[in-house]
Design an enzyme around this catalytic site. Structure first.
Site, short mmCIF file in Angstrom:
data_model
loop_
_atom_site.label_atom_id
_atom_site.label_comp_id
_atom_site.label_asym_id
_atom_site.label_seq_id
_atom_site.Cartn_x
_atom_site.Cartn_y
_atom_site.Cartn_z
N GLU A 79 36.21 51.49 50.62
CA GLU A 79 36.34 50.38 49.43
C GLU A 79 35.39 49.20 49.68
OE1 GLU A 79 37.41 51.28 46.51
OE2 GLU A 79 38.77 53.02 47.02
N CYS A 143 47.20 49.43 46.88
CA CYS A 143 46.25 49.40 47.87
C CYS A 143 45.33 48.25 47.65
CB CYS A 143 45.45 50.76 47.64
SG CYS A 143 46.42 52.23 48.47
#
Length: 204
Positions: A79, A143
């Site tokens: 990410e 998250c």
């Protein structure tokens, strides 16, 4: 110094692949140079808000790598950034922040200082046998919330890795090997960046 955070069980994930992967990584280790601390984080906004800052204060780590499971992932996903707004999903204790954001007044989006594309290319070229990809959207749940909080506190010295559920298609051992390769690349890139800064200061 690095520490890892893996998430605890939530929803249909009674065994969270991220925590299994982090425990596998702990077994493998990152070499004698790296002091590796591992934490399991409950899937709760308020716990994240108190735990993540306390870990930063306690360890002053070089890098923090968070690991979470995504039911939609089929690759190990790096990410690039965390987002501040849009947290409407209830956590494990049926709570969500009134503000629906991580840090009131914080920037909309914070990028990691680590070049995830570069990490992805290097790990893929190493023939690991685990597919790795890059994403710009960590999903606006715990998250993403954790990642943004960490990026905010660390001025970008954090990373977030999403793993697929166990057996879809990778085993815990596969995921542990992948995490080891990925984090070693991240530390290598950070090292190079530090050296570059050091050289620039030296020449001025």
């Amino acid at each position: 110094m690095t520490y890892f955070v893996g998430f605890g069980p939530f929803g249909e994930h009674t065994v969270n692949a991220s925590w299994v992967a982090v425990q596998e990584l702990k077994k493998l280790g990152l070499g004698s140079e790296v002091d590796l601390h591992v934490y399991e984080v409950p899937v709760e906004y308020q716990t994240v808000q108190s735990l993540v800052p306390s870990l930063w204060k306690q360890y002053h780590p070089l890098l923090v790598v968070h690991v979470g499971v995504s039911g939609m992932a089929t690759t190990v996903t790096l990410e690039k950034c965390g987002r501040n707004h849009g947290y409407k999903g209830l956590d494990n204790s049926s709570f969500c922040p009134d503000s629906q954001c991580c840090i009131v007044g914080g920037p909309d989006c914070i990028d990691s200082v680590i070049d995830m594309e570069s990490v992805c290319k290097r790990v893929t070229a190493s023939g690991l046998g685990v597919a790795v990809s890059v994403s710009k959207d960590a999903g606006r749940y715990l998250c993403d919330f954790t990642y943004y909080t960490s990026l905010y506190l660390s001025h970008g010295r954090s990373a977030f890795i999403h793993v697929p559920p166990l057996g879809k298609p990778y085993s815990g051992e596969d995921l542990g090997r992948a995490l080891k390769a990925i984090v070693q690349e991240m530390l290598e890139l950070l090292d190079q960046a530090e050296e570059k800064i050091h050289c620039q200061q030296h020449f001025h």
